[in-house]
Design a protein around this motif. Structure first.
Motif, PDB file in Angstrom:
ATOM      1  N   UNK A 501       0.837  -1.203   0.000  1.00 43.01           N
ATOM      2  CA  UNK A 501       0.000   0.000   0.000  1.00 43.01           C
ATOM      3  C   UNK A 501       0.870   1.252   0.000  1.00 43.01           C
ATOM      4  N   UNK A 502       1.922   1.245   0.812  1.00 45.07           N
ATOM      5  CA  UNK A 502       2.833   2.394   0.863  1.00 45.07           C
ATOM      6  C   UNK A 502       3.531   2.599  -0.482  1.00 45.07           C
ATOM      7  N   UNK A 503       3.957   1.512  -1.099  1.00 51.95           N
ATOM      8  CA  UNK A 503       4.615   1.629  -2.402  1.00 51.95           C
ATOM      9  C   UNK A 503       3.660   2.188  -3.451  1.00 51.95           C
ATOM     10  N   UNK A 504       2.419   1.730  -3.402  1.00 53.35           N
ATOM     11  CA  UNK A 504       1.421   2.217  -4.359  1.00 53.35           C
ATOM     12  C   UNK A 504       1.215   3.720  -4.195  1.00 53.35           C
ATOM     13  N   UNK A 505       1.177   4.169  -2.955  1.00 49.89           N
ATOM     14  CA  UNK A 505       1.017   5.607  -2.701  1.00 49.89           C
ATOM     15  C   UNK A 505       2.220   6.404  -3.194  1.00 49.89           C
ATOM     16  N   UNK A 506       3.365   5.746  -3.254  1.00 50.74           N
ATOM     17  CA  UNK A 506       4.579   6.394  -3.757  1.00 50.74           C
ATOM     18  C   UNK A 506       4.727   6.233  -5.266  1.00 50.74           C
ATOM     19  N   UNK A 507       3.631   5.817  -5.913  1.00 52.11           N
ATOM     20  CA  UNK A 507       3.562   5.680  -7.382  1.00 52.11           C
ATOM     21  C   UNK A 507       4.436   4.548  -7.924  1.00 52.11           C
ATOM     22  N   UNK A 508       4.739   3.559  -7.094  1.00 55.29           N
ATOM     23  CA  UNK A 508       5.414   2.366  -7.582  1.00 55.29           C
ATOM     24  C   UNK A 508       4.366   1.492  -8.274  1.00 55.29           C
ATOM     25  N   UNK A 509       4.696   0.929  -9.442  1.00 51.99           N
ATOM     26  CA  UNK A 509       3.724   0.134 -10.212  1.00 51.99           C
ATOM     27  C   UNK A 509       3.624  -1.275  -9.620  1.00 51.99           C
ATOM     28  N   UNK A 510       2.937  -1.341  -8.488  1.00 54.24           N
ATOM     29  CA  UNK A 510       2.806  -2.597  -7.738  1.00 54.24           C
ATOM     30  C   UNK A 510       2.165  -3.692  -8.587  1.00 54.24           C
ATOM     31  N   UNK A 511       1.304  -3.311  -9.524  1.00 55.18           N
ATOM     32  CA  UNK A 511       0.612  -4.305 -10.349  1.00 55.18           C
ATOM     33  C   UNK A 511       1.584  -5.161 -11.159  1.00 55.18           C
ATOM     34  N   UNK A 512       2.813  -4.698 -11.354  1.00 51.47           N
ATOM     35  CA  UNK A 512       3.792  -5.457 -12.139  1.00 51.47           C
ATOM     36  C   UNK A 512       4.487  -6.533 -11.302  1.00 51.47           C
ATOM     37  N   UNK A 513       4.272  -6.520  -9.996  1.00 57.27           N
ATOM     38  CA  UNK A 513       4.885  -7.521  -9.124  1.00 57.27           C
ATOM     39  C   UNK A 513       4.063  -8.807  -9.168  1.00 57.27           C
ATOM     40  N   UNK A 514       4.724  -9.918  -9.450  1.00 58.00           N
ATOM     41  CA  UNK A 514       4.039 -11.206  -9.492  1.00 58.00           C
ATOM     42  C   UNK A 514       4.054 -11.858  -8.113  1.00 58.00           C
ATOM     43  N   UNK A 515       3.241 -12.904  -7.957  1.00 60.73           N
ATOM     44  CA  UNK A 515       3.264 -13.668  -6.707  1.00 60.73           C
ATOM     45  C   UNK A 515       4.643 -14.264  -6.466  1.00 60.73           C
ATOM     46  N   UNK A 516       5.311 -14.657  -7.536  1.00 57.33           N
ATOM     47  CA  UNK A 516       6.658 -15.226  -7.388  1.00 57.33           C
ATOM     48  C   UNK A 516       7.634 -14.187  -6.843  1.00 57.33           C
ATOM     49  N   UNK A 517       7.550 -12.952  -7.341  1.00 52.71           N
ATOM     50  CA  UNK A 517       8.399 -11.882  -6.805  1.00 52.71           C
ATOM     51  C   UNK A 517       8.218 -11.765  -5.300  1.00 52.71           C
ATOM     52  N   UNK A 518       6.966 -11.666  -4.894  1.00 52.23           N
ATOM     53  CA  UNK A 518       6.654 -11.421  -3.480  1.00 52.23           C
ATOM     54  C   UNK A 518       7.082 -12.599  -2.613  1.00 52.23           C
ATOM     55  N   UNK A 519       6.787 -13.806  -3.069  1.00 55.71           N
ATOM     56  CA  UNK A 519       7.152 -14.994  -2.297  1.00 55.71           C
ATOM     57  C   UNK A 519       8.667 -15.109  -2.167  1.00 55.71           C
ATOM     58  N   UNK A 520       9.377 -14.881  -3.246  1.00 56.38           N
ATOM     59  CA  UNK A 520      10.844 -15.019  -3.211  1.00 56.38           C
ATOM     60  C   UNK A 520      11.485 -13.974  -2.292  1.00 56.38           C
ATOM     61  N   UNK A 521      10.956 -12.753  -2.289  1.00 54.60           N
ATOM     62  CA  UNK A 521      11.486 -11.727  -1.395  1.00 54.60           C
ATOM     63  C   UNK A 521      11.245 -12.106   0.060  1.00 54.60           C
ATOM     64  N   UNK A 522      10.066 -12.626   0.357  1.00 51.77           N
ATOM     65  CA  UNK A 522       9.764 -13.062   1.727  1.00 51.77           C
ATOM     66  C   UNK A 522      10.678 -14.215   2.143  1.00 51.77           C
ATOM     67  N   UNK A 523      10.970 -15.094   1.228  1.00 51.76           N
ATOM     68  CA  UNK A 523      11.872 -16.213   1.541  1.00 51.76           C
ATOM     69  C   UNK A 523      13.281 -15.714   1.836  1.00 51.76           C
ATOM     70  N   UNK A 524      13.736 -14.712   1.103  1.00 52.56           N
ATOM     71  CA  UNK A 524      15.070 -14.157   1.355  1.00 52.56           C
ATOM     72  C   UNK A 524      15.151 -13.546   2.751  1.00 52.56           C
ATOM     73  N   UNK A 525      14.093 -12.879   3.161  1.00 48.49           N
ATOM     74  CA  UNK A 525      14.075 -12.299   4.512  1.00 48.49           C
ATOM     75  C   UNK A 525      14.090 -13.419   5.556  1.00 48.49           C
ATOM     76  N   UNK A 526      13.293 -14.420   5.333  1.00 48.11           N
ATOM     77  CA  UNK A 526      13.198 -15.523   6.290  1.00 48.11           C
ATOM     78  C   UNK A 526      14.523 -16.269   6.395  1.00 48.11           C
ATOM     79  N   UNK A 527      15.264 -16.323   5.298  1.00 47.68           N
ATOM     80  CA  UNK A 527      16.547 -17.032   5.289  1.00 47.68           C
ATOM     81  C   UNK A 527      17.690 -16.165   5.811  1.00 47.68           C
ATOM     82  N   UNK A 528      17.402 -14.897   6.100  1.00 46.83           N
ATOM     83  CA  UNK A 528      18.433 -14.000   6.601  1.00 46.83           C
ATOM     84  C   UNK A 528      19.279 -13.362   5.518  1.00 46.83           C
ATOM     85  N   UNK A 529      18.868 -13.491   4.258  1.00 46.52           N
ATOM     86  CA  UNK A 529      19.639 -12.924   3.149  1.00 46.52           C
ATOM     87  C   UNK A 529      19.203 -11.500   2.805  1.00 46.52           C
TER      88      UNK A 529
END
Length: 622
Positions: A501-529
């Motif tokens: 929501x914050x990114x959308x308000x900052x005019x980031x084109x959130x619609x271009x982010x796929x589920x794979x993008x989001x899942x992979x980023x969350x996995x990197x955080x969980x793995x400590x990377x």
């Protein structure tokens, strides 16, 4: 707008909810349900559409009126559409995935699924379908939903193909896009059980919640549309098409009640005056030397002026029905359906360059008395004849009261005339698609969003607000997949709701982010990377270039993880730079230095680690 006693007026309303399904393929072909920009079209085709008779030899009134407007329809095709959308190839079998989702919706609406579903053709010649008809099939009947004002019956649930997307008007007709044509669409029709504007809105919100509970409906503007049927006791059934937002439904109902009440007042006045409508006449000679730009423009192009005497209508053509819409506006709507730019009438003249002398001459030309009004149209002669006939016909129905018709919802809650109500003559069997036998026992009943929110709160420890946000959001299936994959529930919820929501308000084109993008980023955080503080920066990079992997996004954002030693070095530098403050305030300097330390590390380290090291370094110097 006056406050009405809806019970006394006998308000009766019903809803038709149209919701696109989020399936992997279209309803009658293997094309994806992917929307495209018109600029991406790689071919075009042209059609002219005409009505056909039903099996009983009848012509539908709505289709017949559409056919009177001579238009060329141009269609944009893409590499994601095929010959089925172009009506150059027979349709394939009905999508089983779409049928399964529809049966889930039937279960949520407490409906009985039919033993055998037959595909029908519904005549549509406004250009929204290349074939001139829409394919639709009845899947379930006899359901019910609850509202605070009592139950509302659900009469039928249909699975049908979405229409083409209107792109723009052209010089010869209308341009349509084939990307939307054929997307599976459910139509839910309630019974006429709604008795107040508030109940109409509540019923629509309830049905919307049930639809979203499947996790298989498309979200966003244009993916759900509500049609509202409204009548009062002395009025008539009016179908209002294309209500986009749930928030508008109660206003739409209120304003339609107002329109019908005002039309009935006009009816009573017209009957008291023994009103009638004269025959259309050519009054071009009255305006030969006119200074009116509209009329002079039509005449200079070889056109003419037509008029009709409205006996007993004086003062009533300008009677307001809805905000800024009058009986004269309704006459104009009918004229516009036949290509005219609009209508002038004597309740508003002299004006628009028409003089008092011309008004007097106009009245004399059509033999109008002081109690009469006159409506006129200036355009090419063929358009004038059609438009004035349409105006005269609408004026005659004003003497009867409220006409049954289909109207278009406008942004301000008012409506305009579209066409007559469709009848049974528009339906006939589809011979290219075999019937199917739905098996409701083969599908699971989805968890309601209300139940889902409560479960997220209890099972995952989310606070009530965040739990509801995630459950009602469009990414709850991704949230559940992330949690099942080992991602911290609070991290997943905050990322999918707050961060995006914050990114959308900052005019980031959130619609271009796929589920794979989001899942992979969350996995990197969980793995400590990746530190969770860097999620927004990485998603911003990925939105700008969706071809990147999550790992590449981290590198591009300059957020590759740093070791413990580098974290401590950065924090020591911050503490030394603020040595005087640390010496004076001790741990009181922690908050100010924490922000500076996080800024120095730019999301490369987790906030918890930074906090622990900063405390240690301050304590050494305090």
């Amino acid at each position: 707008m006056s406050a009405y006693d809806y019970e006394e007026l006998g308000l009766v309303a019903g809803l038709e909810i149209h919701q696109q399904l989020d399936t992997s393929r279209k309803l009658f072909c293997e094309c994806p349900t992917e929307r495209r920009e018109p600029a991406a079209a790689d071919r075009t085709l042209t059609r002219y559409l005409h009505p056909t008779k039903s099996e009983l030899g009848e012509l539908d009134d709505a289709a017949l009126e559409e056919s009177r407007v001579d238009r060329e329809f141009e269609y944009l095709g893409y590499d994601t559409t095929c010959l089925v959308e172009e009506d150059d190839e027979p349709p394939s079998r009905l999508s089983q995935e779409a049928l399964d989702v529809t049966m889930q919706i039937a279960a949520l609406l407490d409906m009985e699924v039919v033993d055998q579903a037959h595909v029908m053709r519904k005549l549509v010649i406004d250009g929204s379908n290349t074939s001139g008809f829409q394919r639709t099939t009845l899947v379930a009947q006899e359901g019910e939903i609850s509202t605070s004002e009592g139950p509302v019956s659900v009469v039928d649930l249909l699975l049908e193909e979405e229409s083409a997307q209107r792109v723009e008007a052209t010089d010869r007709g209308v341009r349509w896009s084939l990307d939307r044509l054929g997307i599976p669409l459910v139509e839910i029709g309630t019974g006429p059980d709604i008795s107040s504007p508030e109940q109409a809105r509540e019923a629509a919100e309830t049905i919307g919640m049930l639809l979203r509970s499947t996790g298989k409906v498309k979200r966003g503007l244009g993916t759900i549309r509500q049609d509202v049927n409204v009548s009062i006791a002395d009025g008539a059934r009016v179908e209002i098409k294309g209500v986009q937002a749930l928030d508008d439904i109660d206003d739409i109902v209120r304003l339609e009640v107002q329109r019908q009440v005002e039309l009935l007042e006009i009816r009573d006045s017209l009957r008291e005056r023994d009103a009638a409508v004269g025959e259309p006449q050519d009054v071009t000679a009255v305006f030969e030397d006119t200074d009116s730009g509209v009329i002079a423009g039509a005449l200079s192009a070889g056109g003419s002026v037509g008029a009709v005497r409205l006996e007993g209508f004086d003062g009533l053509v300008g009677h307001e029905l809805q905000p800024d819409r009058r009986l004269g506006t309704e006459l104009s709507d009918h004229a516009k359906r036949h290509g005219a730019g609009g209508v002038f009438h004597t309740d508003e003249l002299p004006a628009y360059g028409v003089t008092e002398a011309e008004v007097a001459a106009l009245r004399e030309a059509v033999d109008a008395g002081p109690d009469d009004a006159v409506a006129l149209v200036a355009d090419d002669t063929e358009t004038v004849e059609l438009a004035v006939d349409a105006v005269a016909e609408r004026a005659r129905t004003a003497v009867d009261g409220v006409p049954e018709e289909t109207r278009d919802a406008l942004e301000d809650g008012t409506t305009r005339y579209l066409r007559p109500l469709p009848g049974a003559a528009r339906m006939y069997p589809e011979t290219d698609v075999p019937p199917v036998e739905p098996d409701p026992s083969a599908v699971e009943v989805p968890e309601l969003l209300t139940e889902k929110a409560a479960r997220y709160e209890d099972e995952y420890g989310l606070d009530a607000g965040l739990a509801e946000q995630v459950a009602y959001g469009r990414r709850f299936t991704l949230f559940e997949a992330a949690v099942d994959d080992g991602v911290d529930p609070t991290l997943a919820a905050n990322t999918l709701e707050s961060t995006l929501t914050e990114l959308r308000r900052d005019d980031v084109t959130v619609a271009r982010l796929t589920d794979d993008h989001l899942m992979d980023v969350l996995r990197l955080v969980e793995a400590g990377d990746l530190a969770k503080e860097g999620i927004g920066d990485v998603l911003t990079v990925l939105a700008a270039d969706p071809s990147l992997t999550a790992e590449e996004g981290v590198e591009e954002a300059g957020l590759a993880g740093v070791g413990d030693e580098e974290v401590r070095e950065a924090i020591v530098e911050v503490v030394e730079r603020n040595a005087d403050q640390v010496e004076a305030e001790g741990m009181g300097a922690f908050s100010a230095l924490m922000g500076e330390a996080m800024g120095a590390l730019r999301g490369k380290a987790d906030g918890g680690q930074v906090s622990d090291v900063l405390r240690e370094e301050i304590q050494k110097r305090a």
